[in-house]
Design an enzyme around this catalytic site. Structure first.
Site, PDB file in Angstrom:
ATOM      1  N   LYS A 228       0.475  36.942  -8.903  1.00 17.73           N
ATOM      2  CA  LYS A 228       0.896  37.098  -6.616  1.00 17.73           C
ATOM      3  C   LYS A 228       1.717  35.677  -6.668  1.00 17.73           C
ATOM      4  O   LYS A 228       2.980  35.993  -5.991  1.00 17.73           O
ATOM      5  CB  LYS A 228      -0.410  36.662  -5.493  1.00 17.73           C
TER       6      LYS A 228
ATOM      7  N   LYS B 257      -0.147  46.990 -13.710  1.00 17.47           N
ATOM      8  CA  LYS B 257      -1.346  47.177 -12.944  1.00 17.47           C
ATOM      9  C   LYS B 257      -0.714  48.580 -11.630  1.00 17.47           C
ATOM     10  O   LYS B 257      -0.165  47.987 -11.541  1.00 17.47           O
ATOM     11  CB  LYS B 257      -2.042  46.213 -12.686  1.00 17.47           C
TER      12      LYS B 257
ATOM     13  N   LYS C 178      -1.073  48.253  -5.379  1.00 16.40           N
ATOM     14  CA  LYS C 178       0.325  49.347  -3.623  1.00 16.40           C
ATOM     15  C   LYS C 178       1.359  47.994  -3.725  1.00 16.40           C
ATOM     16  O   LYS C 178       1.891  48.477  -3.290  1.00 16.40           O
ATOM     17  CB  LYS C 178      -1.086  48.490  -2.082  1.00 16.40           C
TER      18      LYS C 178
HETATM   19  N1  AQP Z   1      -4.718  49.746 -10.991  1.00 14.45           N
HETATM   20  C1  AQP Z   1      -6.252  49.668 -10.050  1.00 14.45           C
HETATM   21  N2  AQP Z   1      -6.700  50.134 -11.645  1.00 14.45           N
HETATM   22  C2  AQP Z   1      -8.054  50.365 -11.254  1.00 14.45           C
HETATM   23  N3  AQP Z   1      -8.825  49.636  -9.705  1.00 14.45           N
HETATM   24  C3  AQP Z   1      -8.331  49.207  -9.564  1.00 14.45           C
HETATM   25  N4  AQP Z   1      -8.187  48.106  -8.532  1.00 14.45           N
HETATM   26  C4  AQP Z   1      -7.614  47.789  -7.926  1.00 14.45           C
HETATM   27  N5  AQP Z   1      -5.607  48.116  -8.135  1.00 14.45           N
HETATM   28  C5  AQP Z   1      -6.160  48.570  -9.579  1.00 14.45           C
HETATM   29  C6  AQP Z   1      -9.319  47.555  -7.065  1.00 14.45           C
HETATM   30  O1  AQP Z   1      -9.421  48.692  -6.065  1.00 14.45           O
HETATM   31  C7  AQP Z   1     -10.280  47.567  -5.310  1.00 14.45           C
HETATM   32  C8  AQP Z   1      -9.491  47.622  -4.261  1.00 14.45           C
HETATM   33  O2  AQP Z   1      -8.396  46.683  -4.413  1.00 14.45           O
HETATM   34  P1  AQP Z   1      -7.850  45.454  -3.590  1.00 14.45           P
HETATM   35  O3  AQP Z   1      -7.382  46.888  -1.957  1.00 14.45           O
HETATM   36  O4  AQP Z   1      -8.528  44.313  -3.368  1.00 14.45           O
HETATM   37  O5  AQP Z   1      -6.377  44.835  -4.062  1.00 14.45           O
HETATM   38  P2  AQP Z   1      -6.050  44.931  -5.345  1.00 14.45           P
HETATM   39  O6  AQP Z   1      -6.748  44.581  -7.033  1.00 14.45           O
HETATM   40  O7  AQP Z   1      -5.221  43.816  -5.571  1.00 14.45           O
HETATM   41  O8  AQP Z   1      -5.201  45.870  -5.550  1.00 14.45           O
HETATM   42  P3  AQP Z   1      -3.850  46.629  -4.979  1.00 14.45           P
HETATM   43  O9  AQP Z   1      -3.688  47.939  -5.122  1.00 14.45           O
HETATM   44  O10 AQP Z   1      -3.282  45.956  -5.773  1.00 14.45           O
HETATM   45  O11 AQP Z   1      -3.199  45.983  -3.485  1.00 14.45           O
HETATM   46  P4  AQP Z   1      -2.010  44.442  -3.611  1.00 14.45           P
HETATM   47  O12 AQP Z   1      -0.873  45.309  -4.656  1.00 14.45           O
HETATM   48  O13 AQP Z   1      -2.048  44.382  -2.414  1.00 14.45           O
HETATM   49  O14 AQP Z   1      -2.411  43.752  -4.339  1.00 14.45           O
HETATM   50  C9  AQP Z   1     -10.798  46.641  -6.288  1.00 14.45           C
HETATM   51  O15 AQP Z   1     -12.134  46.665  -6.275  1.00 14.45           O
HETATM   52  C10 AQP Z   1      -9.777  46.419  -7.116  1.00 14.45           C
HETATM   53  O16 AQP Z   1     -10.237  45.859  -8.067  1.00 14.45           O
END
Ligand code: AQP
Length: 325
Positions: free
Chosen positions: A112, A192, A195
């Site tokens: 990040k 990965k 969002k």
């Molecule tokens: N690509 C992924 N594959 C499997 N699991 C995933 N998770 C996120 N991306 C994947 C799991 O979803 C849950 C919620 O995620 P989060 O909202 O806490 O944030 P994150 O892990 O940082 O997900 P994002 O979508 O990548 O958000 P941003 O871009 O805002 O950082 C978690 O259990 C996560 O492991």
């Protein structure tokens, strides 16, 4: 008594099929087995740039999508992190026992920091400490997550152990639970699905948009022409077939892709149809829920009320052990 399960989702954008396959599906599967707390972690989401005018909509969106995907509010507690002030209170306490070196090792912080060079703030750095407080405030024993969060749950175990050794036994050491799809890759096939990277298919994407996104998604890059044999083992979309398509279709594609009897476009069409079929009931339920914000407010308020009571009890225990009363 059922064991307590805690997990969270950031209202940082559209909930996507990576969140769904990596975490939400598992939450739904485990809902009867555990005392489940699901948290919309808005304090985590503000560690990156965001539009305050959008935040409320995103919180409602996260609540509605998760309920539509199967989180029955009658069977679990759904709430918003900032509605329970003890999350940040306990995080402060955990900050005092967390070595900086441990936080510097966190992969998510490194990623990040590269992604948001103009805003590498202290909140981004101490994110896993707040996450530990989220879990331990409720003495969460199991944490279903995607692979990207495993390192953070490992750290939460270390912090729990350290607190218990220093001040006396209060906290369990939480264990992660991974789904069958712990890491879904983005449509670029390289990073990965996230969002914030815009490389996703949302859980409530329209059928037209699902097709549009899939039609340009990266497959086996070695397959340059329609007549070249493909390799499903390294094709990102074949992974999605495994989660959305029917068993016979998956078996057939696994063979005919290798012999070039099927092209990527045809293969993507099958995936698109199956994805639409799978996601349509979620979309329809979501559309009903998002129109009724009063009902969503009611669910989130009920959740916060229960959580504030539990959080208050934990903080009394913590402060007593620490000599803070
Ligand atoms: N690509 C992924 N594959 C499997 N699991 C995933 N998770 C996120 N991306 C994947 C799991 O979803 C849950 C919620 O995620 P989060 O909202 O806490 O944030 P994150 O892990 O940082 O997900 P994002 O979508 O990548 O958000 P941003 O871009 O805002 O950082 C978690 O259990 C996560 O492991």
């Amino acid at each position: 008594m059922k064991k307590r399960l805690f997990s969270g989702i950031q209202p940082s954008g559209d909930v996507h099929i990576g969140n769904y396959l990596g975490a939400i599906k598992n939450w739904v599967r485990l809902i009867d087995q555990y005392d489940c707390l699901f948290c919309i972690v808005d304090y985590h989401a503000i560690t990156i740039e965001y539009d305050p005018k959008e935040m409320q909509r995103r919180i409602f969106n996260a609540a509605a999508v998760n309920i539509a995907a199967g989180l029955d509010p009658e069977k679990c507690t759904i709430f918003v992190q900032s509605h329970v002030p003890e999350h940040t209170e306990l995080a402060w306490i955990f900050n005092t026992i967390t070595p900086i070196g441990h936080l510097e090792r966190m992969t998510q912080f490194k990623d990040k920091s590269k992604q948001h060079r103009e805003n590498i703030n202290a909140g981004l750095f101490t994110y896993p400490v707040l996450q530990t407080a989220d879990i331990l405030l409720y003495k969460g024993e199991v944490v279903p997550i995607g692979e990207d969060q495993v390192q953070h749950v490992e750290l939460s175990r270390e912090i729990a152990r350290k607190f218990n050794m220093r001040y006396g036994e209060i906290f369990p050491e939480p264990q992660e639970i991974l789904s069958e799809a712990p890491r879904i890759m983005g449509l670029d096939g390289k990073t990965k699905m996230s969002k914030s990277l815009g490389n996703y298919i949302s859980l409530v994407e329209s059928p037209e948009s699902i097709w549009k996104k899939l039609s340009t998604a990266v497959t086996d890059e070695n397959r340059k022409r329609r007549t070249d044999p493909g390799n499903p083992d390294i094709c990102n979309l074949f992974t999605l077939h495994k989660h959305f398509s029917k068993k016979e279709q998956i078996e057939r594609i696994n063979i005919v892709c290798r012999t070039a009897e099927i092209g990527c476009i045809e293969c993507k069409k099958i995936l698109s149809e199956n994805m639409v079929e799978h996601l349509t009931p979620i979309c329809l339920k979501y559309e009903r829920l998002i129109k009724n914000t009063d009902s969503l407010v009611n669910i989130l308020q009920t959740g916060a009320k229960r959580c504030r009571r539990m959080a208050g009890e934990t903080m009394i225990e913590v402060k007593k052990k620490m000599g803070l009363v």
